[in-house]
Write a protein that holds these residues in place. Structure first.
Motif, PDB file in Angstrom:
ATOM      1  N   THR A 137     -25.865  25.746  25.322  1.00  0.00           N
ATOM      2  CA  THR A 137     -25.748  26.375  26.639  1.00  0.00           C
ATOM      3  C   THR A 137     -26.986  27.187  27.011  1.00  0.00           C
ATOM      4  OG1 THR A 137     -23.368  26.469  26.350  1.00  0.00           O
ATOM      5  CG2 THR A 137     -24.305  27.898  28.035  1.00  0.00           C
ATOM      6  N   GLU A 196     -21.404  32.211  19.341  1.00  0.00           N
ATOM      7  CA  GLU A 196     -22.851  32.061  19.498  1.00  0.00           C
ATOM      8  C   GLU A 196     -23.603  32.979  18.550  1.00  0.00           C
ATOM      9  OE1 GLU A 196     -22.578  32.970  23.819  1.00  0.00           O
ATOM     10  OE2 GLU A 196     -23.913  31.246  24.006  1.00  0.00           O
ATOM     11  N   ASP A 233     -21.609  23.682  23.321  1.00  0.00           N
ATOM     12  CA  ASP A 233     -21.241  24.969  23.907  1.00  0.00           C
ATOM     13  C   ASP A 233     -20.759  25.970  22.857  1.00  0.00           C
ATOM     14  OD1 ASP A 233     -20.738  26.866  25.840  1.00  0.00           O
ATOM     15  OD2 ASP A 233     -18.829  26.002  26.480  1.00  0.00           O
ATOM     16  N   GLU A 259     -15.466  24.852  20.731  1.00  0.00           N
ATOM     17  CA  GLU A 259     -16.914  24.908  20.527  1.00  0.00           C
ATOM     18  C   GLU A 259     -17.300  23.882  19.464  1.00  0.00           C
ATOM     19  OE1 GLU A 259     -18.215  28.805  19.287  1.00  0.00           O
ATOM     20  OE2 GLU A 259     -16.998  28.771  17.488  1.00  0.00           O
ATOM     21  N   ASN A 292     -18.263  28.909  26.180  1.00  0.00           N
ATOM     22  CA  ASN A 292     -18.449  29.597  27.464  1.00  0.00           C
ATOM     23  C   ASN A 292     -17.711  28.907  28.596  1.00  0.00           C
ATOM     24  OD1 ASN A 292     -20.681  31.705  26.851  1.00  0.00           O
ATOM     25  ND2 ASN A 292     -21.425  29.834  25.890  1.00  0.00           N
ATOM     26  N   SER A 293     -17.623  27.579  28.540  1.00  0.00           N
ATOM     27  CA  SER A 293     -16.937  26.849  29.610  1.00  0.00           C
ATOM     28  C   SER A 293     -16.240  25.610  29.063  1.00  0.00           C
ATOM     29  CB  SER A 293     -17.945  26.448  30.689  1.00  0.00           C
ATOM     30  OG  SER A 293     -18.995  25.689  30.124  1.00  0.00           O
TER      31      SER A 293
END
Length: 621
Positions: free
Chosen positions: A177, A337, A121, A130, A125-126
């Motif tokens: 993701t 990201e 991820d 990371e 994001n969730s």
């Protein structure tokens, strides 16, 4: 209307627009996967959604949601050493839970083959971080394939199963993701229908399967030899791809950053050459050496950590290659990201004569939208009551789940968070040498079974002094309403319920209180009472997840449209409903009057008791 389950079972060559997670399920079917396990978590829960679309009597493999990622990995491992092709999938941080068993996999002969699907991820994001799980691959000698698109996810899964079966080794398919959720027209192939063999093939002679000291070094050597064989095997399969633009500048990249790079290159005239890696561990040295030797300058474009960069620079050093290699320039390139705008910025910093800087006028400013619990959520009602019962100096400990949102204003319940199930043990630590401040830890019911039970046993065993509040909503809500052991059903069938209270009683918790989370006064009194009791106290604040509940009512046709309204003749604008209870259904107009947004309100009525003037009333619909 097309049905996903029927589409996934089509036994012919065809194309369909699907997300990456759905393409993976079709690949499972084509590859002849026999056992699939998981614990739910973003970004991979839609794999289970796609599996559930296939009627159980037609499903060509066994699937279960296990109680946590470690258990899921072990079930999948057990199936593999019994001769079944197996797969386990979970979220990025789920690998931390599975790690104790996961690190052993490469040392063992997985005769049926085993694929581990990781949903990393970047951008968190969730997830609570990371983390780059390629580090685990290096530590455990398990190879990693990484797709950029749903089509590649489908193809690489099938390839991973072939390699895994042939070499009897685990293979990681690392999704991120956007690969999980991206949509693409994927070309599927016809498959051979096979029945799952019911013959047990486990034989200790296939091992050794007991890693005692005298065996460990040979097992490690075998794992390293397999890794070398894997390099040779994959070098013949064209998984790494070269895109030649006749440039003396080259970019080595992978996964989603490759797609972002393509976006950026649309406006570039002198395009660099690209080496896109599909095998991200171990690296295929031949193609990398050739790419380095044929270019004057190389940029390594990789999301998160500098794992490619480190290994490629090692390859260059060992082979006396003097090409200029540029990796990450600053810490910002380690974070977040690699979206097209970020890649454009990175490439502009690398080669400003080729890549333009970002036009800041093109940036779109999107208003911030704070995360919210759903209207009618029992957690909101519980937090509202608990906050009133606690003293300002008391310490609250959060855990993973929808209730994590309690840390936000106005509730501010949960001041520290580590991982799933940590809250009871972290709370125990906070209670030591702490005589004046009450400790209150929060926990979800699914997390109770996932990772919290050892911590509760520890709190009983070592007589820690704290209150644990289990927010029981009857589902694994945050990841899409999966069942857990207290529900009375699993993924496949009805099962015997394992009630939380009985488990707590069985492990020796003496002070257990149950209350409906909507009963705010009662919950307030219980919290006041527990603050005067020494030792571990457990409060089960239960109320069904109203999002799940109302969806089920709509499916049954029993849903009744209910709302509340504000009696403007009574309302004195004390604003408790907005500022303290904070249900998003309550809105304020330009004159400061509060009104109810009926698109959001579900009429559950948990808010009515919060108004000091009784201005919130049920509406007769």
């Amino acid at each position: 209307m097309k049905k996903m389950g029927d589409m996934l079972l089509r036994n012919e060559n065809f194309s369909e627009i699907v997300i990456g997670n759905t393409a993976i399920v079709r690949a499972m079917i084509e590859a002849g996967t026999e056992i699939v396990t998981s614990y739910p978590g973003s970004p991979t829960p839609e794999i289970a959604t796609a599996i559930s679309s296939i009627k159980s009597e037609k499903r060509p493999f066994y699937f279960e949601f296990s109680t946590n990622e470690k258990v899921a990995t072990e079930v999948s491992f057990g199936a593999s050493v019994n001769g079944h092709l197996s797969t386990v999938f979970f979220k990025s941080v789920g690998l931390n839970v599975a790690a104790d068993s996961f690190v052993q996999l490469a040392l063992l002969e997985l005769i049926g083959g085993m694929v581990i699907i990781l949903g990393d991820d970047p951008g968190a994001n969730s997830s609570q971080n990371e983390q780059d799980n390629r580090h685990y691959a290096e530590m455990t000698y398990i190879p990693v394939l990484e797709p950029s698109t749903p089509q590649e996810a489908y193809e690489m899964y099938i390839e991973a199963t072939k390699i895994s079966k042939k070499m009897k080794m685990p293979v990681i398919l690392r999704l991120t993701t956007h690969v999980c959720h991206a949509k693409q027209k994927v070309h599927f192939k016809k498959y051979e229908i096979k029945n799952i063999s019911k013959q047990s093939k486990f034989d200790k002679k296939n091992g050794p399967y007991i890693p005692i000291t005298s065996e460990v070094f040979n097992m490690k050597k075998n794992a390293l030899l397999k890794l070398n064989e894997f390099k040779k095997l994959t070098s013949e399969k064209n998984i790494n791809k070269l895109f030649n633009n006749n440039s003396k500048k080259g970019i080595i990249t992978m996964g989603v950053p490759y797609l972002s790079l393509l976006d950026v290159l649309e406006e570039v005239e002198d395009k660099p050459d690209i080496l896109k890696l599909g095998v991200v561990y171990p690296l295929e040295e031949g193609i990398i050496k050739s790419f380095l030797n044929s270019h004057d300058e190389i940029k390594i474009l990789e999301e998160l950590d500098d794992i490619l960069e480190t290994n490629i620079k090692r390859i260059a050093y060992d082979n006396k290659i003097y090409t200029k290699i540029m990796g990450k320039f600053d810490i910002n390139e380690f974070i977040g990201e690699y979206t097209p705008d970020k890649v454009q910025e990175i490439m502009n910093n690398t080669w400003p004569e080729i890549f333009q800087s970002i036009n800041i006028n093109k940036k779109i400013n999107v208003p911030k939208r704070p995360a919210q619990m759903c209207p009618g959520c029992g957690h909101r009602s519980a937090f509202y009551a608990i906050k009133k019962a606690l003293n300002s100096e008391d310490i609250t400990v959060a855990d993973i789940g929808c209730h994590t949102l309690g840390y936000l204003p106005p509730y501010e319940m949960g001041e520290v968070l580590l991982s799933m199930g940590h809250s009871i043990s972290t709370g125990s630590g906070l209670s030591l040498f702490n005589e004046k401040r009450n400790i209150v830890s929060f926990l979800g019911d699914s997390t109770f079974f996932h990772a919290a039970i050892p911590g509760i046993i520890n709190a009983v065993f070592n007589q820690h002094n704290l209150t644990l509040i289990i927010m029981e909503n009857g589902t694994t809500a945050m990841t899409g309403h999966q069942d857990h052991p207290a529900v009375g059903s699993n993924f496949n069938e009805k099962t015997k319920e394992i009630p939380l209270k009985k488990v707590l009683e069985g492990i020796g918790v003496e002070n257990i209180f149950e209350v409906d989370a909507y009963s705010q006064n009662k919950l307030f009194e219980i919290i006041k009472k527990t603050s005067k009791i020494k030792g571990l106290k457990v409060v089960i604040a239960k109320h069904p997840c109203m999002l799940k509940f109302t969806r089920e009512q709509r499916k049954k046709g029993t849903y009744k449209n209910r709302h509340v309204f504000i009696d403007q003749n009574i309302c004195n604008n004390s604003n408790y409903c907005i500022e303290d209870f904070a249900c998003p259904s309550f809105q304020k107009d330009d004159k400061g009057n509060i009104w109810v947004h009926e698109d959001l309100c579900i009429g559950d009525g948990s808010c009515i008791q919060t108004c000091p003037t009784s201005a919130i009333k049920p509406k007769n619909n």
